[in-house]
Design a protein around this motif. Structure first.
Motif, short mmCIF file in Angstrom:
data_model
loop_
_atom_site.label_atom_id
_atom_site.label_comp_id
_atom_site.label_asym_id
_atom_site.label_seq_id
_atom_site.Cartn_x
_atom_site.Cartn_y
_atom_site.Cartn_z
N ARG A 292 1.98 1.28 7.19
CA ARG A 292 1.23 1.51 5.95
C ARG A 292 1.56 0.44 4.92
N HIS A 293 2.83 0.06 4.83
CA HIS A 293 3.21 -0.99 3.88
C HIS A 293 2.67 -2.34 4.31
N LEU A 294 2.39 -2.50 5.59
CA LEU A 294 1.83 -3.76 6.08
C LEU A 294 0.31 -3.76 6.05
N GLY A 295 -0.27 -2.65 5.62
CA GLY A 295 -1.71 -2.63 5.45
C GLY A 295 -2.48 -1.77 6.42
N GLY A 296 -1.82 -1.00 7.27
CA GLY A 296 -2.55 -0.16 8.22
C GLY A 296 -1.69 0.99 8.67
N GLY A 297 -2.25 1.82 9.55
CA GLY A 297 -1.49 2.95 10.08
C GLY A 297 -1.76 4.22 9.31
N GLU A 298 -1.41 5.35 9.93
CA GLU A 298 -1.62 6.67 9.33
C GLU A 298 -0.38 7.51 9.56
N LEU A 299 0.07 8.17 8.52
CA LEU A 299 1.28 8.99 8.62
C LEU A 299 1.05 10.15 9.59
N TYR A 300 2.14 10.55 10.24
CA TYR A 300 2.06 11.61 11.24
C TYR A 300 2.53 12.95 10.69
N LEU A 301 3.54 12.93 9.83
CA LEU A 301 4.14 14.15 9.30
C LEU A 301 3.81 14.32 7.82
N PRO A 302 3.91 15.54 7.28
CA PRO A 302 3.57 15.79 5.87
C PRO A 302 4.69 15.39 4.93
N GLY A 303 4.33 15.32 3.64
CA GLY A 303 5.33 15.15 2.59
C GLY A 303 5.52 13.72 2.14
N PRO A 304 5.80 13.54 0.84
CA PRO A 304 6.04 12.20 0.30
C PRO A 304 7.46 11.73 0.47
N SER A 305 8.42 12.64 0.65
CA SER A 305 9.82 12.27 0.66
C SER A 305 10.31 12.00 2.07
N GLU A 306 11.52 11.45 2.16
CA GLU A 306 12.13 11.17 3.44
C GLU A 306 12.64 12.46 4.06
N LEU A 307 12.67 12.49 5.38
CA LEU A 307 13.20 13.65 6.09
C LEU A 307 14.72 13.69 5.95
N MET B 271 0.85 -1.19 0.00
CA MET B 271 0.00 0.00 0.00
C MET B 271 0.88 1.24 0.00
N THR B 272 0.56 2.19 -0.83
CA THR B 272 1.35 3.42 -0.93
C THR B 272 1.01 4.37 0.20
N ASP B 273 1.91 5.28 0.50
CA ASP B 273 1.71 6.25 1.56
C ASP B 273 0.61 7.23 1.19
N GLN B 274 -0.19 7.58 2.18
CA GLN B 274 -1.18 8.62 2.01
C GLN B 274 -0.51 9.96 2.31
N ILE B 275 -0.26 10.72 1.28
CA ILE B 275 0.52 11.94 1.41
C ILE B 275 -0.30 13.01 2.12
N ILE B 276 0.31 13.66 3.12
CA ILE B 276 -0.30 14.78 3.83
C ILE B 276 0.35 16.06 3.35
N LYS B 277 -0.42 16.99 2.85
CA LYS B 277 0.12 18.27 2.40
C LYS B 277 0.53 19.11 3.60
N LEU B 278 1.61 19.86 3.43
CA LEU B 278 2.14 20.67 4.52
C LEU B 278 1.13 21.69 5.01
N GLY B 279 0.42 22.35 4.09
CA GLY B 279 -0.56 23.36 4.49
C GLY B 279 -1.67 22.78 5.34
N ASP B 280 -2.12 21.57 5.00
CA ASP B 280 -3.16 20.92 5.80
C ASP B 280 -2.62 20.48 7.15
N TRP B 281 -1.40 19.97 7.17
CA TRP B 281 -0.83 19.48 8.42
C TRP B 281 -0.58 20.62 9.40
N LEU B 282 -0.22 21.81 8.91
CA LEU B 282 0.03 22.95 9.80
C LEU B 282 -1.23 23.43 10.50
N LYS B 283 -2.40 22.96 10.09
CA LYS B 283 -3.64 23.31 10.76
C LYS B 283 -3.97 22.38 11.91
#
Length: 258
Positions: free
Chosen positions: A143-158, A1-13
């Motif tokens: 997420r790759h194992l089929g569950g979970g939700e990302l905490y931080l924004p962005g598709p790339s690695e920190l 399963m691919t990552d659900q990308i969180i946009k920075l503008g939405d995450w800052l809210k």
């Protein structure tokens, strides 16, 4: 399963996003207020006005070509090909710009090109070596194992703080200052974030490099260049002090001074 990308503008809210935004805004206000010149540029993240305390006459906000332009953005451009001449800007701010860029090293190289000698770049980014970064890595795994939700924004690695310093050094920058902030656990709710606010003071003292966000100010150095003071043309030339000239003795024994 691919990552659900969180946009920075939405995450800052979100509660952690608002906390991060407030800390970074105070850091930018303090860092840029005494940086002087004529032209300053902010790349991305219109939610944080990084240049509001700066006093340069020309200040621009640039939006990325892949994102929706903000109403306050002055131009829309590709961050890896800035529409500015070489050595033309005095200050560039990068609020989470590198970690969200497709090619962060190319973006940083482009920033080095447009900065004047002794110009400054100010960078802030999320720290992967932190409690927030740890939760993000765990979320990616789940997420790759089929569950979970990302905490931080962005598709790339920190981007690691020390890796960023290496990039800056290779491009000829000298880091003037660097600090970390926000040592609270990666909670989503406002109540939990406030409950652990005491960890900020403790973390800054005992484990400073593990803050959730880092803030770096670097200056572009050019080898072999020497800056002259602004009033060098008005300074009077130093007159040479008179020096006595060695005399010689004539055949009569009298000493003649030349």
């Amino acid at each position: 399963m691919t990552d659900q990308i969180i946009k920075l503008g939405d995450w800052l809210k979100t509660p952690p996003g608002r906390l991060l935004q407030a800390w970074e805004a105070s850091q930018f206000d303090e860092a840029v207020v005494d940086i002087f010149g004529y032209h300053a540029l902010q790349l991305g993240c219109a939610e944080i006005d990084t240049l509001r305390t700066n006093r340069m006459p020309h200040r621009w906000l640039a939006g990325g070509s892949e994102e929706t332009p903000a109403a306050s953005a002055r131009l829309l451009t590709d961050f890896s090909a800035l529409p500015f001449g070489a050595n033309s800007l005095d200050l560039v701010t990068l609020p989470h710009t590198l970690e969200l860029a497709a090619d962060p090293h190319t973006t940083l190289r482009e920033v080095e090109r447009v900065l004047v000698p002794e110009g400054r770049v100010v960078v802030c980014g999320l720290n992967p070596a932190s409690l927030w970064g740890l939760r993000q890595r765990r979320a990616r795994l789940y997420r790759h194992l089929g569950g979970g939700e990302l905490y931080l924004p962005g598709p790339s690695e920190l981007i690691n703080y020390w890796r960023l310093r290496d990039w800056l050094r290779l491009l000829g920058f000298e880091v003037e200052s660097g600090r970390f902030g926000l040592y609270r656990p990666a909670a989503r709710g406002e109540a939990w974030l406030q409950r652990y606010r005491w960890m900020d003071d403790l973390g800054e003292r005992w484990w400073p490099i593990f803050g959730a966000v880092y803030f770096v100010v670097a200056v572009k150095r050019v080898r072999g260049m020497r800056l002259l003071p602004a009033d060098w043309k008005r300074r009077p030339a130093m007159a040479a002090a008179p020096r006595p000239i060695a005399g010689r003795t004539s055949r009569t024994g009298k000493k003649h001074t030349l």
